[in-house]
Design a protein around this motif. Structure first.
Motif, short mmCIF file in Angstrom:
data_model
loop_
_atom_site.label_atom_id
_atom_site.label_comp_id
_atom_site.label_asym_id
_atom_site.label_seq_id
_atom_site.Cartn_x
_atom_site.Cartn_y
_atom_site.Cartn_z
N MET A 285 0.85 -1.19 0.00
CA MET A 285 0.00 0.00 0.00
C MET A 285 0.89 1.24 0.00
SD MET A 285 -2.66 0.99 2.98
CE MET A 285 -3.60 2.44 2.92
N SER A 286 0.69 2.10 -0.99
CA SER A 286 1.50 3.32 -1.04
C SER A 286 0.88 4.40 -0.16
CB SER A 286 1.65 3.80 -2.48
OG SER A 286 0.39 4.14 -2.99
N ALA A 287 1.73 5.27 0.31
CA ALA A 287 1.29 6.35 1.19
C ALA A 287 0.50 7.38 0.39
CB ALA A 287 2.50 7.00 1.85
N GLU A 288 -0.54 7.92 1.02
CA GLU A 288 -1.43 8.89 0.38
C GLU A 288 -0.89 10.30 0.57
OE1 GLU A 288 -3.75 10.29 -1.93
OE2 GLU A 288 -4.48 8.27 -1.45
N ARG A 289 -0.99 11.11 -0.48
CA ARG A 289 -0.55 12.51 -0.43
C ARG A 289 -1.70 13.49 -0.67
NH1 ARG A 289 3.68 9.68 -2.21
NH2 ARG A 289 5.70 10.15 -1.26
N VAL B 15 -5.43 6.21 8.07
CA VAL B 15 -5.00 6.41 6.70
C VAL B 15 -3.47 6.36 6.66
CG1 VAL B 15 -4.92 8.96 6.83
CG2 VAL B 15 -5.35 7.84 4.63
N HIS B 16 -2.91 5.74 5.61
CA HIS B 16 -1.45 5.67 5.46
C HIS B 16 -1.00 6.97 4.81
CE1 HIS B 16 2.27 3.32 3.82
NE2 HIS B 16 2.60 4.37 4.55
N SER B 17 -0.64 7.94 5.62
CA SER B 17 -0.27 9.26 5.12
C SER B 17 1.21 9.31 4.78
CB SER B 17 -0.61 10.33 6.17
OG SER B 17 0.02 10.03 7.39
N ALA B 18 1.52 9.94 3.66
CA ALA B 18 2.91 10.14 3.27
C ALA B 18 3.53 11.18 4.20
CB ALA B 18 2.98 10.63 1.83
N HIS C 201 3.81 5.19 9.13
CA HIS C 201 2.58 4.86 8.41
C HIS C 201 1.40 5.76 8.75
CE1 HIS C 201 4.80 0.99 8.14
NE2 HIS C 201 4.35 1.07 6.92
N HIS C 202 1.32 6.21 9.99
CA HIS C 202 0.12 6.91 10.45
C HIS C 202 0.48 8.12 11.32
CE1 HIS C 202 -2.16 3.44 9.12
NE2 HIS C 202 -1.34 2.67 9.81
N ASP C 203 -0.49 9.01 11.46
CA ASP C 203 -0.37 10.13 12.39
C ASP C 203 -1.10 9.75 13.67
OD1 ASP C 203 0.99 12.36 10.88
OD2 ASP C 203 -0.58 11.78 9.46
N HIS C 204 -0.55 10.20 14.78
CA HIS C 204 -1.09 9.87 16.10
C HIS C 204 -1.36 11.17 16.84
CE1 HIS C 204 0.10 5.70 15.39
NE2 HIS C 204 1.14 6.25 14.77
N LEU C 205 -2.54 11.26 17.41
CA LEU C 205 -2.97 12.48 18.11
C LEU C 205 -3.16 12.17 19.58
CD1 LEU C 205 -5.84 13.38 15.62
CD2 LEU C 205 -3.42 13.91 15.39
#
Length: 142
Positions: A1-5, A76-79, A107-111
Protein backbone atom coordinates in the motif's frame (compact mmCIF):
# COMPACT_ATOMS: atom_id res chain seq x y z
CA UNK A 1 0.00 0.00 0.00
CA UNK A 2 1.50 3.32 -1.04
CA UNK A 3 1.29 6.35 1.19
CA UNK A 4 -1.43 8.89 0.38
CA UNK A 5 -0.55 12.51 -0.43
CA UNK A 6 -3.87 13.94 -1.66
CA UNK A 7 -5.40 16.01 1.15
CA UNK A 8 -9.03 15.28 0.21
CA UNK A 9 -8.39 11.54 0.24
CA UNK A 10 -6.30 11.79 3.41
CA UNK A 11 -9.06 13.53 5.34
CA UNK A 12 -11.88 11.40 3.94
CA UNK A 13 -9.93 8.22 4.67
CA UNK A 14 -8.66 9.09 8.17
CA UNK A 15 -10.64 6.40 10.01
CA UNK A 16 -9.67 7.77 13.44
CA UNK A 17 -9.30 5.09 16.10
CA UNK A 18 -9.26 5.81 19.84
CA UNK A 19 -6.96 3.49 21.77
CA UNK A 20 -7.98 2.21 25.19
CA UNK A 21 -6.22 3.70 28.16
CA UNK A 22 -4.82 6.92 29.49
CA UNK A 23 -1.45 8.20 28.26
CA UNK A 24 0.90 10.74 29.81
CA UNK A 25 3.88 12.78 28.68
CA UNK A 26 6.87 12.58 30.98
CA UNK A 27 10.61 13.17 30.70
CA UNK A 28 13.69 11.38 31.98
CA UNK A 29 17.36 12.30 32.01
CA UNK A 30 19.60 10.61 29.47
CA UNK A 31 18.78 8.90 26.22
CA UNK A 32 17.03 5.69 27.27
CA UNK A 33 13.67 4.85 28.81
CA UNK A 34 13.83 3.30 32.27
CA UNK A 35 13.90 -0.49 32.29
CA UNK A 36 10.46 -2.05 32.12
CA UNK A 37 8.77 0.92 30.42
CA UNK A 38 7.30 0.50 26.94
CA UNK A 39 6.79 4.03 25.60
CA UNK A 40 4.49 4.53 22.62
CA UNK A 41 6.49 7.63 21.67
CA UNK A 42 9.98 8.89 22.51
CA UNK A 43 11.48 12.22 21.56
CA UNK A 44 15.12 13.04 22.28
CA UNK A 45 15.48 16.65 23.36
CA UNK A 46 18.42 18.59 24.70
CA UNK A 47 16.74 18.64 28.13
CA UNK A 48 16.19 14.87 28.26
CA UNK A 49 14.07 12.10 26.77
CA UNK A 50 10.34 12.74 26.45
CA UNK A 51 8.25 9.60 26.82
CA UNK A 52 4.57 9.00 26.16
CA UNK A 53 3.54 6.03 28.28
CA UNK A 54 0.44 4.53 29.80
CA UNK A 55 -0.51 6.42 32.94
CA UNK A 56 -0.35 3.28 35.09
CA UNK A 57 3.20 2.60 33.88
CA UNK A 58 4.28 6.16 34.73
CA UNK A 59 2.68 5.80 38.17
CA UNK A 60 4.43 2.46 38.78
CA UNK A 61 7.78 4.03 37.81
CA UNK A 62 7.09 7.15 39.94
CA UNK A 63 7.42 9.41 36.91
CA UNK A 64 5.95 12.91 37.12
CA UNK A 65 3.42 14.16 34.56
CA UNK A 66 0.72 16.80 34.38
CA UNK A 67 -1.23 15.99 31.22
CA UNK A 68 -3.38 12.90 30.76
CA UNK A 69 -4.27 12.15 27.16
CA UNK A 70 -6.32 9.90 24.98
CA UNK A 71 -4.48 8.47 21.96
CA UNK A 72 -6.14 8.59 18.54
CA UNK A 73 -4.54 7.04 15.47
CA UNK A 74 -5.51 8.22 12.00
CA UNK A 75 -5.64 4.90 10.15
CA UNK A 76 -5.00 6.41 6.70
CA UNK A 77 -1.45 5.67 5.46
CA UNK A 78 -0.27 9.26 5.12
CA UNK A 79 2.91 10.14 3.27
CA UNK A 80 5.46 11.92 5.40
CA UNK A 81 5.63 14.70 2.81
CA UNK A 82 1.84 15.11 2.52
CA UNK A 83 0.71 18.70 2.96
CA UNK A 84 -2.23 19.87 5.05
CA UNK A 85 -3.44 16.88 7.07
CA UNK A 86 -2.04 18.12 10.38
CA UNK A 87 -3.48 21.59 9.73
CA UNK A 88 -6.92 20.21 8.82
CA UNK A 89 -7.08 17.99 11.89
CA UNK A 90 -5.67 20.57 14.30
CA UNK A 91 -7.99 23.24 12.88
CA UNK A 92 -11.11 21.13 13.32
CA UNK A 93 -10.12 20.23 16.87
CA UNK A 94 -9.22 23.86 17.67
CA UNK A 95 -12.62 24.98 16.38
CA UNK A 96 -14.11 22.62 19.00
CA UNK A 97 -11.83 24.03 21.72
CA UNK A 98 -9.69 20.87 21.84
CA UNK A 99 -5.91 20.82 22.12
CA UNK A 100 -3.95 18.26 20.14
CA UNK A 101 -0.39 16.96 20.23
CA UNK A 102 0.51 15.31 16.92
CA UNK A 103 3.19 12.67 16.33
CA UNK A 104 3.92 11.35 12.86
CA UNK A 105 4.80 7.69 12.57
CA UNK A 106 6.07 6.10 9.36
CA UNK A 107 2.58 4.86 8.41
CA UNK A 108 0.12 6.91 10.45
CA UNK A 109 -0.37 10.13 12.39
CA UNK A 110 -1.09 9.87 16.10
CA UNK A 111 -2.97 12.48 18.11
CA UNK A 112 -2.88 12.93 21.85
CA UNK A 113 -5.88 14.87 23.13
CA UNK A 114 -7.19 15.64 26.60
CA UNK A 115 -8.37 12.28 27.93
CA UNK A 116 -11.58 13.66 29.42
CA UNK A 117 -12.58 14.91 25.94
CA UNK A 118 -11.17 12.09 23.80
CA UNK A 119 -14.59 10.80 22.69
CA UNK A 120 -15.54 14.34 21.68
CA UNK A 121 -12.29 14.65 19.69
CA UNK A 122 -13.02 11.35 17.98
CA UNK A 123 -16.48 12.59 16.99
CA UNK A 124 -15.01 15.83 15.58
CA UNK A 125 -12.53 13.84 13.49
CA UNK A 126 -15.18 11.40 12.27
CA UNK A 127 -17.35 14.35 11.22
CA UNK A 128 -14.40 15.98 9.43
CA UNK A 129 -13.77 12.73 7.53
CA UNK A 130 -17.48 12.42 6.58
CA UNK A 131 -17.37 15.95 5.19
CA UNK A 132 -14.14 15.18 3.32
CA UNK A 133 -12.41 18.11 4.95
CA UNK A 134 -15.05 20.65 3.95
CA UNK A 135 -15.90 23.25 6.62
CA UNK A 136 -18.66 22.33 9.02
CA UNK A 137 -21.51 24.60 10.12
CA UNK A 138 -19.46 26.31 12.86
CA UNK A 139 -16.54 27.00 10.50
CA UNK A 140 -18.80 28.20 7.67
CA UNK A 141 -20.38 30.84 9.91
CA UNK A 142 -17.09 32.63 10.54
Amino acid sequence: MSAERDLTRLVAGMRPELHDGRYVFTAVAGTAAPAGLAPVVTVAEREGLTLVVRQEDADAASLAYDYVAGWITLRVHSALDAVGLTAAVAGALADAGLSCNVVAGYHHDHLFVEHARAQEALAVLEDLARRGGQPGPASAER
